[in-house]
Design an enzyme around this catalytic site. Structure first.
Site, PDB file in Angstrom:
ATOM      1  N   ASP A  60      31.918 -18.688  17.074  1.00  0.00           N
ATOM      2  CA  ASP A  60      33.304 -18.521  17.491  1.00  0.00           C
ATOM      3  C   ASP A  60      34.082 -19.767  17.078  1.00  0.00           C
ATOM      4  OD1 ASP A  60      35.771 -18.300  19.062  1.00  0.00           O
ATOM      5  OD2 ASP A  60      34.733 -16.707  20.144  1.00  0.00           O
ATOM      6  N   CYS A 186      44.999  -7.169  22.044  1.00  0.00           N
ATOM      7  CA  CYS A 186      45.052  -7.348  23.496  1.00  0.00           C
ATOM      8  C   CYS A 186      46.272  -8.167  23.889  1.00  0.00           C
ATOM      9  CB  CYS A 186      43.778  -8.029  23.981  1.00  0.00           C
ATOM     10  SG  CYS A 186      42.301  -6.984  23.866  1.00  0.00           S
ATOM     11  N   CYS A 249      26.002   1.662   2.848  1.00  0.00           N
ATOM     12  CA  CYS A 249      24.648   2.104   3.234  1.00  0.00           C
ATOM     13  C   CYS A 249      24.192   3.378   2.521  1.00  0.00           C
ATOM     14  CB  CYS A 249      24.569   2.310   4.754  1.00  0.00           C
ATOM     15  SG  CYS A 249      25.354   3.817   5.355  1.00  0.00           S
TER      16      CYS A 249
END
Length: 253
Positions: A60, A186, A249
């Site tokens: 972070d 947010c 993938c």
């Protein structure tokens, strides 16, 4: 090997037939990398550490802000202004001194992602932006590292698990990151703090169960998306399907 104090600390885990001493020792040897020590990473880290996952990396680049404390429960008021990765590491070690925790104060990017995720037995993705989610997906799939990703906004959340080569990856479902102006954050739309706690705890539970078994009999949220609406308390499981034309993938077997 587990010390006598560890055997006492983890005794409620060890009582479970799905864990026992061998499972607890497996958790101690495991390496889990957590991307983001925010609303999702905070509760997930606390439960991973308390459960005895022996080696935890925290990636972070942010610092603790006042607005984080409504949901990022690994931090205290006195942590405001400090590095999230370093402070969450310290707080996790104070919770459980028997685990190894490494805080990495950097932002995951295309140049460092492969090195930072290398050696992980499992990756828990809890970032707040789609660019990071797609990057984690792409690196984990290419390196064949199973991972669980999630997101929350307002009163809703989602969780998705991926075992590379077995389950649909994030790009199979969403293809490409949406334009930033189409995705409220947010900070713009708000989030109920306990919603982040609910989803982060689900991520931690799935991570622990994955580390304990191969999920051959019970796939949990791997190959599925769990959607949660906390207003109605509705939980909806949606099965995902691998796309043969997936650029990430599609070629895996």
């Amino acid at each position: 090997m587990l010390s006598p104090e560890e055997l006492s600390r983890y005794s409620r885990n060890i009582l479970l037939n799905e864990v026992k001493r061998a499972g607890q020792e497996k958790l101690k040897k495991s390496v889990v990398t957590v991307i983001g020590a925010g609303g999702l990473g905070s509760p997930a880290l606390l439960y991973l550490g308390a459960a005895g996952v022996g080696n935890i990396r925290i990636i972070d680049s942010d610092i603790v802000e006042t607005t984080n404390l409504q949901r990022q429960i690994i931090f205290k008021h006195s942590d405001i202004g400090k590095s999230k990765s370093e402070t969450s590491s310290e707080n996790l070690r104070s919770l459980n001194p028997f685990i190894n925790v490494e805080g990495i104060h950097t932002r995951l990017n295309k140049e460092n992602a492969k090195d930072l995720l290398s050696g992980s037995d499992f990756v828990l993705e809890g970032s707040d932006n789609f660019d990071t989610k797609f990057l984690v997906n792409d690196i984990c799939v290419s390196e064949k590292i199973s991972f669980i990703t999630a997101g929350v906004l307002r009163f809703e959340g989602m969780v998705m698990g991926v075992r590379p080569g077995k389950d649909a990856c994030f790009r199979c479902v969403y293809e490409n990151p949406p334009a930033p102006e189409h995705v409220p954050s947010c900070a713009d739309a708000g989030v109920i703090g306990s919603m982040a706690g609910m989803i982060g705890t689900i991520q931690a539970t799935e991570s622990i169960q994955f580390l304990l078994s191969d999920f051959e009999r019970n796939s949990g949220l791997f190959g599925k998306i769990l959607q949660v609406d906390s207003k109605s308390m509705e939980f909806r499981n949606i099965s995902t399907v691998r796309r043969k034309d997936c650029t990430v993938c599609g070629s895996l077997h």
